[in-house]
Design a protein around this motif. Structure first.
Motif, short mmCIF file in Angstrom:
data_model
loop_
_atom_site.label_atom_id
_atom_site.label_comp_id
_atom_site.label_asym_id
_atom_site.label_seq_id
_atom_site.Cartn_x
_atom_site.Cartn_y
_atom_site.Cartn_z
N LEU A 204 0.83 -1.21 0.00
CA LEU A 204 0.00 0.00 0.00
C LEU A 204 0.86 1.25 0.00
CD1 LEU A 204 -3.10 0.53 0.05
CD2 LEU A 204 -2.88 0.89 2.51
N THR A 205 1.94 1.23 0.77
CA THR A 205 2.88 2.35 0.78
C THR A 205 3.52 2.52 -0.59
OG1 THR A 205 3.40 1.92 3.11
CG2 THR A 205 4.97 3.27 1.87
N PHE B 158 -1.99 7.48 7.35
CA PHE B 158 -0.92 8.39 6.95
C PHE B 158 -0.16 8.82 8.19
CE2 PHE B 158 -4.49 11.29 7.74
CZ PHE B 158 -3.90 12.31 8.48
N SER C 173 1.05 3.94 -3.22
CA SER C 173 0.73 5.35 -3.02
C SER C 173 1.92 6.24 -3.38
CB SER C 173 0.33 5.59 -1.56
OG SER C 173 0.21 6.96 -1.28
N LEU D 175 -8.01 6.63 -1.56
CA LEU D 175 -7.39 5.95 -0.43
C LEU D 175 -8.23 4.76 -0.02
CD1 LEU D 175 -6.37 9.00 1.83
CD2 LEU D 175 -5.39 8.21 -0.35
N ILE E 287 0.08 6.12 3.56
CA ILE E 287 -0.43 6.72 2.32
C ILE E 287 0.04 8.17 2.26
CG2 ILE E 287 -2.51 7.38 1.06
CD1 ILE E 287 -3.91 5.00 2.45
#
Length: 348
Positions: free
Chosen positions: A147-148, A320, A151, A164, A327
């Motif tokens: 996911l990191t 985040f 993004s 998101l 993210i």
């Protein structure tokens, strides 16, 4: 306040400046730093370029300002990323040449103490990116979280909307960076609990503003990079997160109370709160203590909002800030919070 615009994006093969505007921790912990450099090169196709203070602990504010100027002024550098955060970037801000940076807009990636530079860039008319650091996200043991990685790639190379989504699992327990064994496997993770919505009756669209709440409190005290007229933030979407210093719930409430007394909080129709880091080497909480810390912070946040901005839509535990996965949030960029649909969309 100048409305920020998006700077041109880099492409694979371009040069990216790697700077340490706060602490020169790459000099103390080369393992995550050099792993992060390798991933910038091998996985993102970018050519990292270091500067004199990047690996230098104890560099002066002027040395770090010089690196920032050099990175932005060099036409062959297409983006800038922080190695990590720290605690004294506020001393660098008065030394920066706003006209030089304004004339050479570039995407800047960083968070935590880099809230200083993100706020500065926003006031200079440049959208920055709250998230991504060489040592933490790119230098994550084992592998980058998907996911990191997704993004960060979208924020680096693409323009347009990016929706998101809540992380299926998350972690905030770290291994010692000086131990090579730390990098043999990924960090421990636990099941995600999704986002929690408060007053999700409407759709809010606006420019994003905020960052690390502790750094914002310092900027408020120093009267730097935060508009004295709070009406300039009318209609913006506020986003906040806390650091590995793990401020107490009372501290979070007091900071928000001060923002409320200043007339800031009521200007924002929506607030995103990052998932709090609830573990550190100084405070290695067990599961119950971690849950209690997060709950008390959430209660402090909502108490302040209920007093100073009772109509504000709030989403907590968004992925985040000081959390894994992380993210990227555009700083000064467009952000849409759709309460009825429970959707958050940023524009990279």
């Amino acid at each position: 306040m100048t409305m920020p615009s998006y700077p041109p994006k880099p492409s694979p093969g371009d040069r990216i400046a790697v700077i340490s505007p706060s602490a020169g921790l790459p000099g103390l912990f080369p393992l995550p730093y050099e792993l992060g450099l390798e991933r910038l090169s091998m996985e993102y196709g970018l050519e990292p370029v270091e500067y004199p203070a990047t690996r230098k602990m104890g560099s002066t504010p002027q040395e770090r300002a010089d690196d920032i100027h050099a990175a932005f002024a060099d036409p062959t550098i297409k983006a800038v990323i922080a190695s990590i955060g720290g605690d004294d970037q506020i001393t660098v801000l008065p030394l920066l040449d706003r006209e030089l940076i304004r004339a050479n807009p570039k995407p800047f990636f960083g968070y935590s103490d880099n809230t200083n530079l993100l706020a500065y860039l926003g006031n200079t008319g440049i959208v920055g990116y709250h998230g991504g650091s060489v040592m933490c996200e790119l230098g994550r043991p084992g592998a980058m979280d998907p996911l990191t990685a997704e993004s960060l790639r979208a924020a680096l190379f693409t323009s347009g909307p990016y929706e998101l989504r809540p992380a299926q699992c998350f972690g905030d327990v770290d291994g010692p960076w000086e131990d090579p064994a730390t990098f043999d496997s990924e960090p421990p993770m636990e099941p995600g609990n999704g986002w929690t919505w408060h007053r999700p009756e409407r759709v809010v669209e606006g420019r994003s503003w905020g960052g690390n709440i502790e750094i914002l409190s310092w900027l408020l005290m120093a009267d730097r990079e935060i508009a004295r007229d709070p009406s300039v933030y009318e209609g913006h979407v506020l986003f906040l997160e806390t650091s590995e210093d793990m401020p107490k719930a009372d501290d979070v409430f007091w900071i928000l109370r001060s923002m409320g007394e200043r007339g800031l909080l009521r200007r924002f129709p929506a607030l995103l709160m990052g998932r709090p880091k609830a573990w550190s080497f100084a405070q290695p909480n067990e599961a119950d203590a971690k849950a209690r810390y997060a709950r008390e912070q959430r209660e402090a946040l909502l108490r302040a909002v209920d007093i100073y901005a009772p109509d504000m839509m709030v989403v907590v535990d968004v992925d985040f800030g000081h959390t894994d996965p992380q993210i990227v949030i555009p700083y000064g960029g467009a952000l849409r919070v759709d309460g009825p649909a429970r959707r958050i969309t940023v524009t990279y």
